[in-house]
Design a protein around this motif. Sequence first.
Motif, PDB file in Angstrom:
ATOM      1  N   GLU A 114      -2.642  -4.565   4.712  1.00  0.00           N
ATOM      2  CA  GLU A 114      -1.063  -4.482   4.892  1.00  0.00           C
ATOM      3  C   GLU A 114      -0.773  -5.742   5.690  1.00  0.00           C
ATOM      4  OE1 GLU A 114       2.695  -1.427   6.057  1.00  0.00           O
ATOM      5  OE2 GLU A 114       0.631  -1.131   6.769  1.00  0.00           O
ATOM      6  N   TYR A 120       3.503  -8.603  -0.031  1.00  0.00           N
ATOM      7  CA  TYR A 120       3.395  -7.470  -0.891  1.00  0.00           C
ATOM      8  C   TYR A 120       2.315  -7.600  -1.976  1.00  0.00           C
ATOM      9  CZ  TYR A 120       5.493  -4.067  -3.990  1.00  0.00           C
ATOM     10  OH  TYR A 120       5.669  -2.887  -4.922  1.00  0.00           O
ATOM     11  N   GLY A 138       0.252  -5.024  -4.758  1.00  0.00           N
ATOM     12  CA  GLY A 138       0.239  -3.658  -5.561  1.00  0.00           C
ATOM     13  C   GLY A 138      -0.613  -3.919  -6.830  1.00  0.00           C
ATOM     14  N   PRO A 143      -3.525  -1.954  -7.771  1.00  0.00           N
ATOM     15  CA  PRO A 143      -4.841  -2.178  -7.552  1.00  0.00           C
ATOM     16  C   PRO A 143      -5.830  -1.334  -8.548  1.00  0.00           C
ATOM     17  CG  PRO A 143      -4.141  -0.565  -5.943  1.00  0.00           C
ATOM     18  CD  PRO A 143      -3.060  -0.865  -7.059  1.00  0.00           C
ATOM     19  N   ALA A 145      -6.199  -6.794  -6.792  1.00  0.00           N
ATOM     20  CA  ALA A 145      -4.617  -6.413  -6.707  1.00  0.00           C
ATOM     21  C   ALA A 145      -3.781  -7.543  -7.087  1.00  0.00           C
ATOM     22  CB  ALA A 145      -4.290  -5.715  -5.423  1.00  0.00           C
ATOM     23  N   GLY A 154      -1.558 -10.003  -5.253  1.00  0.00           N
ATOM     24  CA  GLY A 154      -0.942  -9.889  -3.894  1.00  0.00           C
ATOM     25  C   GLY A 154      -0.338 -11.210  -3.655  1.00  0.00           C
ATOM     26  N   TYR A 162      -1.156   1.682  -4.186  1.00  0.00           N
ATOM     27  CA  TYR A 162      -0.089   0.816  -3.327  1.00  0.00           C
ATOM     28  C   TYR A 162       0.911   1.702  -2.924  1.00  0.00           C
ATOM     29  CZ  TYR A 162       3.624  -0.253  -6.532  1.00  0.00           C
ATOM     30  OH  TYR A 162       4.780  -0.034  -7.422  1.00  0.00           O
ATOM     31  N   LEU A 222      -1.623  -1.894   0.530  1.00  0.00           N
ATOM     32  CA  LEU A 222      -2.965  -1.144  -0.285  1.00  0.00           C
ATOM     33  C   LEU A 222      -3.192   0.116   0.501  1.00  0.00           C
ATOM     34  CD1 LEU A 222      -4.650  -4.041  -1.791  1.00  0.00           C
ATOM     35  CD2 LEU A 222      -2.919  -2.680  -2.776  1.00  0.00           C
TER      36      LEU A 222
END
Length: 349
Positions: A13, A22, A24, A26, A40, A42, A335, A340
Amino acid sequence: MNISILEKQTVFELPKSNFLYYFGWPTVATMPNGTLVLAASGFRHQHVCPWGKSVIFESTDEGKTWSEPAIVNNSLIDDRDTGLLPLPDGRLIMTWFTHDTRTLYKPDHPFAGATISTWTDDAVKADLGSFLRVRDTNGLWGEKIPLPVTSPHGPILLSDGSLLHVGCRYGYFRDGKYDASMQYLKDHGVVITRSTDDGKTWDELYTFDCKNSDGSGRLCEPHAIELSDGRILAMMRTIPDFTTVQTISSDGGKTWSPLEEIAAGSPPHLIRHSSGALVCPIGYRKAPYGIRALLSNDEGKSWENHTLDDSAANWDLGYPSSVELSDGSIYTVYYQLGALKAIKWSLNS
């Protein structure tokens, strides 16, 4: 079956003061040597933005600690939905797709406009599509290979050594050229594809209409698993109601049973536990928001629905994927609001 929640964890994070905080969508997987890999999208600003990159993390202690994210793909446009598939020889397949943010944001948009206004149609076209790369045993990533379909978690490896990729149509190969379009995602359905050369080329076996069986909405974001008797079970997300449906093929993907609604929540990621149970975590985007787990002890004939977490603040979460750890516990990564997260849990007989 009963379950026990063993641990909840923040995998990665960044503070929201960091403009590109951000992460998301994954996917987690286990390499043949036991190393966990997690991919992910990212270093992006929010759920949809122009700056997404495909990143990968590694863990040598079964998820207790993770490496810093390493960037694998950074195209001009938004790189999204990274899938992973380890191969038995130690190579690793990564899949992802790219998004033309101009379809949602105009050049005068307060944070994205300055970036997307520099994009030309030709430059976007060059990067648009669904793709695959293979990391060799020396850790080097190969060339970008275009794919006809996209899915959040990528293809699966069948017992005969071939790859099966159940995904949404994103591209066609015409006269030796790759033609990708975001409109295909909306109009052209879910396609069953198979490769016998590690993803270099794909045969198309079957296409589901983009509409649901009742004529409403559409199908997207599928995943599949090979059952113990060789049949293939595929699950898909429905839009707009965000439910999971399933279908089964008895002939290697050439024909499929009618779609059957399984549960509210989506999209699916299927694994087989050492107990024989099928495990499929899904995101639940209605209050109470969180992560559910679908479990089947009868090869998908029936499913139990268990709550792994219901503490999220809103709908911006999910896309969970799982691996089984050496002690038989399950490690599910997802996420939530750009961070994550992971849940370690166990099946109780």
